[in-house]
Design a protein around this motif. Structure first.
Motif, mmCIF file in Angstrom:
data_model
loop_
_atom_site.group_PDB
_atom_site.id
_atom_site.type_symbol
_atom_site.label_atom_id
_atom_site.label_comp_id
_atom_site.label_asym_id
_atom_site.label_seq_id
_atom_site.Cartn_x
_atom_site.Cartn_y
_atom_site.Cartn_z
ATOM 1 N N LYS A 37 0.853 -1.193 0.000
ATOM 2 C CA LYS A 37 0.000 0.000 0.000
ATOM 3 C C LYS A 37 0.880 1.232 0.000
ATOM 4 C CE LYS A 37 -3.619 -2.400 2.600
ATOM 5 N NZ LYS A 37 -4.353 -2.489 3.878
ATOM 6 N N THR A 38 0.310 2.358 -0.392
ATOM 7 C CA THR A 38 1.074 3.593 -0.372
ATOM 8 C C THR A 38 1.247 4.079 1.067
ATOM 9 O OG1 THR A 38 -0.829 5.090 -0.496
ATOM 10 C CG2 THR A 38 0.064 4.239 -2.589
ATOM 11 N N GLN A 39 2.186 4.989 1.263
ATOM 12 C CA GLN A 39 2.415 5.537 2.598
ATOM 13 C C GLN A 39 1.154 6.223 3.132
ATOM 14 O OE1 GLN A 39 6.516 7.346 3.174
ATOM 15 N NE2 GLN A 39 6.398 7.375 0.923
ATOM 16 N N SER A 40 0.495 7.006 2.288
ATOM 17 C CA SER A 40 -0.725 7.712 2.710
ATOM 18 C C SER A 40 -1.836 6.738 3.058
ATOM 19 C CB SER A 40 -1.192 8.667 1.610
ATOM 20 O OG SER A 40 -0.278 9.716 1.435
ATOM 21 N N GLU A 41 -1.949 5.666 2.280
ATOM 22 C CA GLU A 41 -2.977 4.662 2.559
ATOM 23 C C GLU A 41 -2.747 4.018 3.920
ATOM 24 O OE1 GLU A 41 -4.081 3.169 -2.000
ATOM 25 O OE2 GLU A 41 -2.535 2.125 -0.827
ATOM 26 N N LEU A 42 -1.507 3.726 4.244
ATOM 27 C CA LEU A 42 -1.194 3.113 5.533
ATOM 28 C C LEU A 42 -1.568 4.026 6.690
ATOM 29 C CD1 LEU A 42 2.297 1.585 4.648
ATOM 30 C CD2 LEU A 42 0.207 0.299 5.124
ATOM 31 N N ILE A 241 9.373 3.095 9.656
ATOM 32 C CA ILE A 241 9.915 3.430 8.347
ATOM 33 C C ILE A 241 11.048 2.486 7.952
ATOM 34 C CG2 ILE A 241 9.259 5.860 8.529
ATOM 35 C CD1 ILE A 241 12.144 6.510 9.300
ATOM 36 N N ASN A 242 11.328 2.418 6.652
ATOM 37 C CA ASN A 242 12.451 1.617 6.164
ATOM 38 C C ASN A 242 13.681 2.503 5.972
ATOM 39 O OD1 ASN A 242 12.022 3.034 3.767
ATOM 40 N ND2 ASN A 242 10.985 1.330 2.750
ATOM 41 N N SER A 243 14.723 1.962 5.370
ATOM 42 C CA SER A 243 15.964 2.716 5.221
ATOM 43 C C SER A 243 15.829 3.897 4.271
ATOM 44 C CB SER A 243 17.090 1.792 4.731
ATOM 45 O OG SER A 243 16.772 1.267 3.455
ATOM 46 N N GLU A 244 14.791 3.881 3.432
ATOM 47 C CA GLU A 244 14.532 5.018 2.543
ATOM 48 C C GLU A 244 13.633 6.050 3.206
ATOM 49 O OE1 GLU A 244 16.086 5.308 -0.379
ATOM 50 O OE2 GLU A 244 17.094 3.433 0.167
ATOM 51 N N LYS A 245 13.393 5.872 4.506
ATOM 52 C CA LYS A 245 12.554 6.772 5.301
ATOM 53 C C LYS A 245 11.096 6.783 4.825
ATOM 54 C CE LYS A 245 16.720 7.897 6.672
ATOM 55 N NZ LYS A 245 17.417 7.014 7.622
ATOM 56 N N GLU A 246 10.654 5.631 4.309
ATOM 57 C CA GLU A 246 9.288 5.493 3.825
ATOM 58 C C GLU A 246 8.447 4.728 4.842
ATOM 59 O OE1 GLU A 246 10.413 5.020 -0.918
ATOM 60 O OE2 GLU A 246 10.273 3.244 0.369
ATOM 61 N N VAL A 247 7.193 5.100 4.956
ATOM 62 C CA VAL A 247 6.270 4.424 5.872
ATOM 63 C C VAL A 247 5.991 3.010 5.377
ATOM 64 C CG1 VAL A 247 3.976 4.454 6.903
ATOM 65 C CG2 VAL A 247 5.175 6.621 6.477
ATOM 66 N N ILE A 248 6.201 2.034 6.266
ATOM 67 C CA ILE A 248 5.831 0.651 5.920
ATOM 68 C C ILE A 248 4.745 0.118 6.863
ATOM 69 C CG2 ILE A 248 8.090 0.132 4.929
ATOM 70 C CD1 ILE A 248 8.595 -1.540 7.557
ATOM 71 N N TYR A 249 4.467 0.864 7.918
ATOM 72 C CA TYR A 249 3.476 0.432 8.904
ATOM 73 C C TYR A 249 3.051 1.657 9.696
ATOM 74 C CZ TYR A 249 1.329 -2.529 12.553
ATOM 75 O OH TYR A 249 0.461 -3.150 13.411
ATOM 76 N N ALA A 250 1.803 1.692 10.113
ATOM 77 C CA ALA A 250 1.316 2.833 10.886
ATOM 78 C C ALA A 250 0.324 2.379 11.938
ATOM 79 C CB ALA A 250 0.657 3.862 9.961
ATOM 80 N N VAL A 251 0.332 3.086 13.053
ATOM 81 C CA VAL A 251 -0.641 2.868 14.122
ATOM 82 C C VAL A 251 -1.165 4.231 14.559
ATOM 83 C CG1 VAL A 251 0.300 0.705 14.987
ATOM 84 C CG2 VAL A 251 1.197 2.861 15.862
ATOM 85 N N ALA A 252 -2.355 4.226 15.125
ATOM 86 C CA ALA A 252 -2.937 5.473 15.616
ATOM 87 C C ALA A 252 -3.879 5.167 16.768
ATOM 88 C CB ALA A 252 -3.684 6.202 14.498
ATOM 89 N N GLY A 253 -4.016 6.136 17.663
ATOM 90 C CA GLY A 253 -4.936 5.984 18.775
ATOM 91 C C GLY A 253 -4.303 6.365 20.101
ATOM 92 N N ASP A 254 -4.652 5.643 21.147
ATOM 93 C CA ASP A 254 -4.140 5.903 22.490
ATOM 94 C C ASP A 254 -2.616 5.865 22.499
ATOM 95 O OD1 ASP A 254 -4.590 5.853 25.586
ATOM 96 O OD2 ASP A 254 -3.215 4.183 25.176
ATOM 97 N N CYS A 255 -2.003 6.796 23.243
ATOM 98 C CA CYS A 255 -0.541 6.952 23.179
ATOM 99 C C CYS A 255 0.219 5.727 23.669
ATOM 100 C CB CYS A 255 -0.101 8.195 23.957
ATOM 101 S SG CYS A 255 -0.248 8.082 25.748
#
Length: 424
Positions: A37-42, A241-255
């Motif tokens: 998926k794209t970084q924005s989609e993640l 992020i990976n070595s290219e500083k790209e998002v490969i995974y994301a989480v959101a919510g409670d800290c």
């Protein structure tokens, strides 16, 4: 011969090694992970399925004064991806919200306009209200409590008085907080000098649980999570992020809950087993994390876990910004006995912690275990002040290493990115 690519500033340096001398190359499996998926989609999907929290759009309803804590110039957080999505969600929930982006410099120097443009893009910098945190300016600070460790909890007034406080960031292994991200946006991110010093005291830095990848029982983490709760950090968006500083995974919510899920994902990819070697070659992952000697200590801790006692660590860090901390440098100028330095810091009361003490304490610990040869653009005299040996390139560094060890067949471990792995 085997060829290995090492990040250095914004470039790559190639290393050719005799395979017979190479014990191991320690890398995380992050580069093998492809989300599809794209970084924005993640990021959007993470925010749509927030963990233990309402969504950001819902949280913004009725909140006039919204503050988004964002990382500073020393962190490769892909804010150009994350921030537009967060701003959009807040305004969908509350079109009239007054939003401030608060740059969490912690104890670092102020972020420049050019660095803000690089981080967010010129459009956001031109159109949004951005404030850079000042940890030593009493006019922008307020006390909100006392840390479990007993230190005063003082943070940026904008954050403390926000109707809604949220943050963006990234999760990576951290050399004494266990992992970056989550609760660290508040402490040290927008905390006062006094609070940071109390949390980074010698006793805590020396604690056996204050290590890379360790959270349970880590006194530094316990203070940090408490600070985030008291500051009412309501929502985080954290990425891996990976070595290219790209998002490969994301989480959101409670800290805390979102951070737990994010670090579990990361931990599964970045734990590596050390085969102790005579020489360990590592980096700080390139720009922006290798801008100064102060930050480069983080990458050295990975090598510390893999080098034999009395061995050599070869560190590549561009360090175009110099030492990174005046007190950090002066500590080494004024105290040449590393053991005495370490013991003084460990035994110092928490309220007598000095700026950058933690970095000096950890570097002293590393130097007591191994010789460090440092490849950078920093002045050679400065490198020597830190009791490290300067080298112009990898070839020279390897020659110096073998001469020091009196062993032309010294075994070698390579850690291409010392801040991306948890070495066990």
């Amino acid at each position: 011969m085997i060829k290995i690519s090492l990040p250095y500033g914004k470039e790559k340096i190639s290393l050719n090694l005799d395979e017979a001398l190479l014990n191991s190359v320690l890398v995380s499996r992050i580069e093998d992970y492809h989300p599809g998926k794209t970084q924005s989609e993640l990021v959007k999907e993470a925010m749509e399925s927030s963990i233990d929290s309402p969504g950001l759009r819902e949280l913004a309803v009725g909140k006039k004064n919204v503050v988004i804590i964002a990382s500073d110039h020393t962190r490769p957080v892909p804010s150009q991806i994350i921030m537009p999505i967060m701003l959009s969600e807040i305004r969908k929930g509350n079109p009239g919200a007054e939003i401030t982006i608060l740059i969490s410099t912690g104890f670092h120097r102020p972020t420049t306009k050019e660095e803000l443009n690089q981080k967010f893009g010129e459009e956001i910098v031109a159109s949004e209200k951005i404030v850079v945190h000042e940890s030593e300016n009493p006019d922008c600070l307020v006390k909100i409590g006392t840390l479990p460790s007993g230190g005063e909890l003082i943070i940026n007034r904008l954050g403390a008085e926000a109707d809604l406080l949220v943050s963006e960031g990234f999760i990576e292994p951290h050399f004494f907080a266990g992992f970056s991200g989550g609760r660290k946006s508040v402490l040290p991110g927008i905390a006062s000098r006094v609070t940071v010093l109390a949390n980074h005291c010698g006793e805590f830095i020396a604690h056996p649980k204050a290590r890379t990848g360790c959270i349970e029982g880590n006194p530094v983490h316990i203070d940090m999570l408490y600070a985030a709760r008291v500051a009412r950090l309501a929502f985080v968006v954290n990425v891996v992020i990976n070595s290219e500083k790209e998002v490969i995974y994301a989480v959101a919510g409670d800290c805390d809950s979102a951070h737990i899920k994010g670090r579990e994902f990361l931990e599964n990819l970045c734990k590596v087993k050390a085969i102790p070697s005579d020489i360990v070659i590592t980096t700080n992952g390139g720009y922006p994390l290798d801008q100064n000697i102060y930050q480069a200590v983080k990458g050295m801790t990975a090598a510390e876990a893999a080098v034999k006692p009395g061995g050599v660590i070869i560190m590549l860090a561009k360090s175009n910004d110099g030492h990174g901390g005046e007190v950090f440098l002066n500590t080494f100028k004024e105290e040449k006995n590393l053991k005495a330095m370490e013991e003084r810091f460990v035994n110092a009361p928490r309220d007598e912690t000095i700026p950058d003490q933690w970095e000096a304490q950890i570097l002293a610990r590393i130097l007591l275990k191994a010789k460090v040869i440092y490849i950078s653009s920093a002045p050679e005299e400065m490198i020597r002040e830190f009791q490290m040996t300067p080298a112009n390139n990898l070839e020279d560094a390897l020659i110096l290493s073998r001469e020091y060890l009196k062993n032309n067949k010294a075994t070698i471990t390579v850690i291409p990115d010392g801040v991306s792995v948890i070495v066990e």
